[in-house]
Write a protein that holds these residues in place. Sequence first.
Motif, PDB file in Angstrom:
ATOM      1  N   ARG A   1       0.748  -1.286   0.018  1.00 41.41           N
ATOM      2  CA  ARG A   1       0.042   0.101  -0.173  1.00 41.41           C
ATOM      3  C   ARG A   1       0.922   1.234   0.132  1.00 41.41           C
ATOM      4  NH1 ARG A   1      -2.114  -0.014   6.509  1.00 41.41           N
ATOM      5  NH2 ARG A   1      -0.043   0.976   7.193  1.00 41.41           N
ATOM      6  N   ASP A   2       0.230   2.395  -0.293  1.00 38.37           N
ATOM      7  CA  ASP A   2       0.911   3.675   0.016  1.00 38.37           C
ATOM      8  C   ASP A   2       1.458   3.961   1.592  1.00 38.37           C
ATOM      9  OD1 ASP A   2       0.771   4.199  -2.833  1.00 38.37           O
ATOM     10  OD2 ASP A   2      -1.244   5.477  -2.658  1.00 38.37           O
ATOM     11  N   PRO A   3       2.511   4.767   1.566  1.00 38.62           N
ATOM     12  CA  PRO A   3       2.994   4.895   2.529  1.00 38.62           C
ATOM     13  C   PRO A   3       2.036   5.732   3.597  1.00 38.62           C
ATOM     14  CG  PRO A   3       4.576   5.426   0.991  1.00 38.62           C
ATOM     15  CD  PRO A   3       3.459   5.240   0.406  1.00 38.62           C
TER      16      PRO A   3
ATOM     17  N   TRP B   1      11.841  17.649   4.524  1.00 37.40           N
ATOM     18  CA  TRP B   1      12.803  18.555   5.133  1.00 37.40           C
ATOM     19  C   TRP B   1      13.871  19.207   4.478  1.00 37.40           C
ATOM     20  CZ3 TRP B   1      17.878  18.101   6.467  1.00 37.40           C
ATOM     21  CH2 TRP B   1      18.382  19.009   7.682  1.00 37.40           C
ATOM     22  N   THR B   2      13.918  20.521   4.644  1.00 36.89           N
ATOM     23  CA  THR B   2      15.124  21.368   4.088  1.00 36.89           C
ATOM     24  C   THR B   2      16.179  21.934   5.126  1.00 36.89           C
ATOM     25  OG1 THR B   2      13.607  21.908   2.104  1.00 36.89           O
ATOM     26  CG2 THR B   2      15.458  23.155   2.308  1.00 36.89           C
ATOM     27  N   ASP B   3      17.355  21.786   4.901  1.00 40.74           N
ATOM     28  CA  ASP B   3      18.320  21.982   6.043  1.00 40.74           C
ATOM     29  C   ASP B   3      18.314  23.748   5.947  1.00 40.74           C
ATOM     30  OD1 ASP B   3      20.158  22.451   7.648  1.00 40.74           O
ATOM     31  OD2 ASP B   3      21.807  21.897   6.315  1.00 40.74           O
ATOM     32  N   PRO B   4      17.945  24.508   6.816  1.00 42.31           N
ATOM     33  CA  PRO B   4      18.227  25.882   7.176  1.00 42.31           C
ATOM     34  C   PRO B   4      19.394  26.299   6.628  1.00 42.31           C
ATOM     35  CG  PRO B   4      17.896  24.951   9.015  1.00 42.31           C
ATOM     36  CD  PRO B   4      17.643  23.918   8.491  1.00 42.31           C
ATOM     37  N   VAL B   5      20.588  25.473   6.927  1.00 44.02           N
ATOM     38  CA  VAL B   5      21.822  26.147   6.691  1.00 44.02           C
ATOM     39  C   VAL B   5      22.309  25.623   5.380  1.00 44.02           C
ATOM     40  CG1 VAL B   5      24.368  25.886   7.540  1.00 44.02           C
ATOM     41  CG2 VAL B   5      22.303  25.531   9.178  1.00 44.02           C
ATOM     42  N   THR B   6      22.266  24.705   4.749  1.00 41.76           N
ATOM     43  CA  THR B   6      22.910  24.311   3.597  1.00 41.76           C
ATOM     44  C   THR B   6      21.951  24.243   2.243  1.00 41.76           C
ATOM     45  OG1 THR B   6      22.376  21.909   3.721  1.00 41.76           O
ATOM     46  CG2 THR B   6      24.611  23.115   4.634  1.00 41.76           C
ATOM     47  N   GLY B   7      20.533  24.244   2.783  1.00 40.11           N
ATOM     48  CA  GLY B   7      19.451  24.362   1.734  1.00 40.11           C
ATOM     49  C   GLY B   7      19.122  22.729   1.202  1.00 40.11           C
ATOM     50  N   ARG B   8      20.119  21.691   1.736  1.00 39.37           N
ATOM     51  CA  ARG B   8      19.780  20.388   1.300  1.00 39.37           C
ATOM     52  C   ARG B   8      18.401  19.848   1.903  1.00 39.37           C
ATOM     53  NH1 ARG B   8      25.479  20.658   2.128  1.00 39.37           N
ATOM     54  NH2 ARG B   8      26.677  20.364   0.423  1.00 39.37           N
ATOM     55  N   ASN B   9      17.993  18.722   1.027  1.00 39.51           N
ATOM     56  CA  ASN B   9      16.968  18.133   1.332  1.00 39.51           C
ATOM     57  C   ASN B   9      17.007  16.766   2.320  1.00 39.51           C
ATOM     58  OD1 ASN B   9      15.095  20.035   0.354  1.00 39.51           O
ATOM     59  ND2 ASN B   9      15.011  19.205  -1.646  1.00 39.51           N
ATOM     60  N   GLY B  10      16.112  16.765   3.198  1.00 41.50           N
ATOM     61  CA  GLY B  10      16.104  15.244   3.770  1.00 41.50           C
ATOM     62  C   GLY B  10      14.453  14.771   3.677  1.00 41.50           C
ATOM     63  N   TYR B  11      14.387  13.459   3.927  1.00 43.96           N
ATOM     64  CA  TYR B  11      13.082  12.721   3.975  1.00 43.96           C
ATOM     65  C   TYR B  11      12.964  11.768   5.025  1.00 43.96           C
ATOM     66  CZ  TYR B  11      14.541  14.586  -0.713  1.00 43.96           C
ATOM     67  OH  TYR B  11      14.757  15.403  -1.798  1.00 43.96           O
ATOM     68  N   LEU B  12      11.687  11.701   5.453  1.00 46.85           N
ATOM     69  CA  LEU B  12      11.241  10.589   6.478  1.00 46.85           C
ATOM     70  C   LEU B  12       9.877  10.128   5.682  1.00 46.85           C
ATOM     71  CD1 LEU B  12      11.091   8.875   8.849  1.00 46.85           C
ATOM     72  CD2 LEU B  12       9.770  10.771  10.039  1.00 46.85           C
ATOM     73  N   VAL B  13       9.912   8.664   5.439  1.00 51.57           N
ATOM     74  CA  VAL B  13       8.706   8.161   4.819  1.00 51.57           C
ATOM     75  C   VAL B  13       8.629   7.001   6.117  1.00 51.57           C
ATOM     76  CG1 VAL B  13       7.639   6.832   3.195  1.00 51.57           C
ATOM     77  CG2 VAL B  13       9.205   8.690   2.454  1.00 51.57           C
ATOM     78  N   VAL B  14       7.332   7.013   6.496  1.00 57.80           N
ATOM     79  CA  VAL B  14       6.664   5.929   7.514  1.00 57.80           C
ATOM     80  C   VAL B  14       5.884   5.101   6.539  1.00 57.80           C
ATOM     81  CG1 VAL B  14       5.566   5.266   9.318  1.00 57.80           C
ATOM     82  CG2 VAL B  14       7.157   7.308   9.414  1.00 57.80           C
ATOM     83  N   HIS B  15       6.113   3.892   6.232  1.00 55.45           N
ATOM     84  CA  HIS B  15       5.326   3.162   5.592  1.00 55.45           C
ATOM     85  C   HIS B  15       4.234   2.487   6.321  1.00 55.45           C
ATOM     86  CE1 HIS B  15       3.909  -0.571   3.405  1.00 55.45           C
ATOM     87  NE2 HIS B  15       4.021   0.020   2.419  1.00 55.45           N
TER      88      HIS B  15
ATOM     89  N   ALA C   1      11.334   2.338   2.385  1.00 59.95           N
ATOM     90  CA  ALA C   1      10.552   2.000   3.520  1.00 59.95           C
ATOM     91  C   ALA C   1       9.375   0.880   3.326  1.00 59.95           C
ATOM     92  CB  ALA C   1       9.747   3.497   3.784  1.00 59.95           C
ATOM     93  N   ARG C   2       9.064   0.818   2.149  1.00 60.65           N
ATOM     94  CA  ARG C   2       8.268  -0.244   1.702  1.00 60.65           C
ATOM     95  C   ARG C   2       8.841  -1.626   2.087  1.00 60.65           C
ATOM     96  NH1 ARG C   2       4.021  -0.084  -1.848  1.00 60.65           N
ATOM     97  NH2 ARG C   2       4.980   1.766  -2.846  1.00 60.65           N
ATOM     98  N   GLY C   3      10.166  -1.581   1.429  1.00 65.16           N
ATOM     99  CA  GLY C   3      11.084  -2.700   1.858  1.00 65.16           C
ATOM    100  C   GLY C   3      11.196  -3.071   3.199  1.00 65.16           C
ATOM    101  N   MET C   4      11.426  -2.134   4.065  1.00 65.82           N
ATOM    102  CA  MET C   4      11.450  -2.294   5.359  1.00 65.82           C
ATOM    103  C   MET C   4      10.213  -2.942   6.141  1.00 65.82           C
ATOM    104  SD  MET C   4      14.515  -1.535   6.467  1.00 65.82           S
ATOM    105  CE  MET C   4      14.159  -2.028   7.940  1.00 65.82           C
TER     106      MET C   4
END
Length: 397
Positions: free
Chosen positions: A6-8, A14-28, A54-57
């Motif tokens: 099924r869908d997660p 999330w966007t890092d306020p210092v570098t602008g890099r992105n992060g992600y959390l997916v709870v399936h 996350a699906r794999g987990m």
Amino acid sequence: MALVDRDPLMRVLWTDPVTGRNGYLVVHSLVSGLATGGTRMRAGCTLSEVAELARGMARKTAVFDLPVGGAKGGIDCDPKDPDARGVLRRFVQAMRPWLDAHWVTAEDLGVPQHLIDEVFAELGLHQSYHAAIRRAPDPERTLRRVRAGLAAPVPGGLLLGDVVGGYGVAQSCLGVVHARGWAPEATTVAVQGAGTMGGGAAYYLHEAGLRVVALADAAGTLWHPDGLDVPTLLETRDRFGEIDRAQVPPEVRLLPREAVLAADVDVLIPAAVSYAIGGPQVPEVAAKVIIEAANTPVTADAEEMLAARGIPVIPDFVANAGAVAWAWWLLLGRVDADPVRSFQVLREEMLAKIPPLLAAWDTGGRTPRAAALLLAEHRNERNRAAEASGQGLLSIP
């Protein structure tokens, strides 16, 4: 729709306020209010990649009958970047509400366990299994057991927590060897990846007497038809899992990185990156069996093409699940800091799971993935029924 497909349940960007890099959390999925899955860091990491992991987990926890759902974290950053540690720390801080109560994370690609534990300790969360440990009747005792298990020394100068995933992959391979009736000393193996998972698998297969004839890292493939001296090569690795070419014996051939996928071997173990084997690579594959040690190293279309050629793929959510299974056995008290006990339990579990997958392939033409998914869904249905009836699935001593 099957729970494992099924869908997660939730996606967080999330966007890092210092570098602008992105992060992600997916709870399936959540089971007992918890989900588990590592945090990876690599340049180009995407939300869709993390969602698939996350699906794999969720599949791994179901196959191994663990009382927890699946999740995954990911950060779009090169782990070699000087800013990487700061980005990881800020990501963990931002995800703290989930990490405090619902998400149990751990090492993954680009993020070693000692680093993520250092960050957790700095933020007052003690250790990356915090969300589960805090539920124990005596959290301090459980924390001591977890730390002792992760830091238990094993032969080769490494720690149990660093090698158990690779050991599980090696046992998956030995399950194939036993099911096929191959003599270990005559069985040839190629391993793509010399880091925690690939290096560990190669080490324990070498110890079991198999011939690891090809071993690849980011710099290329090392090849010798009589088998490589895996322990000696691994001792020359840097912290990014790359082997020092200055210390490679002259009789070992240095081949391009992609050559490992075309090695004429009994077993190919892709243990480096996701999507390493796509449709264009399938005609080059010469192995009899593929064991997925990385997460989703074989694309769906490539797996279909390999099946048409008579090459079964042991899916990642079985083959590389030893690390997460062992971590939860450690949390639940099934294993402790004794490596002998940990290896025994993991060996028994893996050797029991692989033969039925190959039997389904041999007798009914069902792929190992399809057979394993049926098992996962059966156990998910049982867990849902237990939770609905008010039965507690999680008991951490």
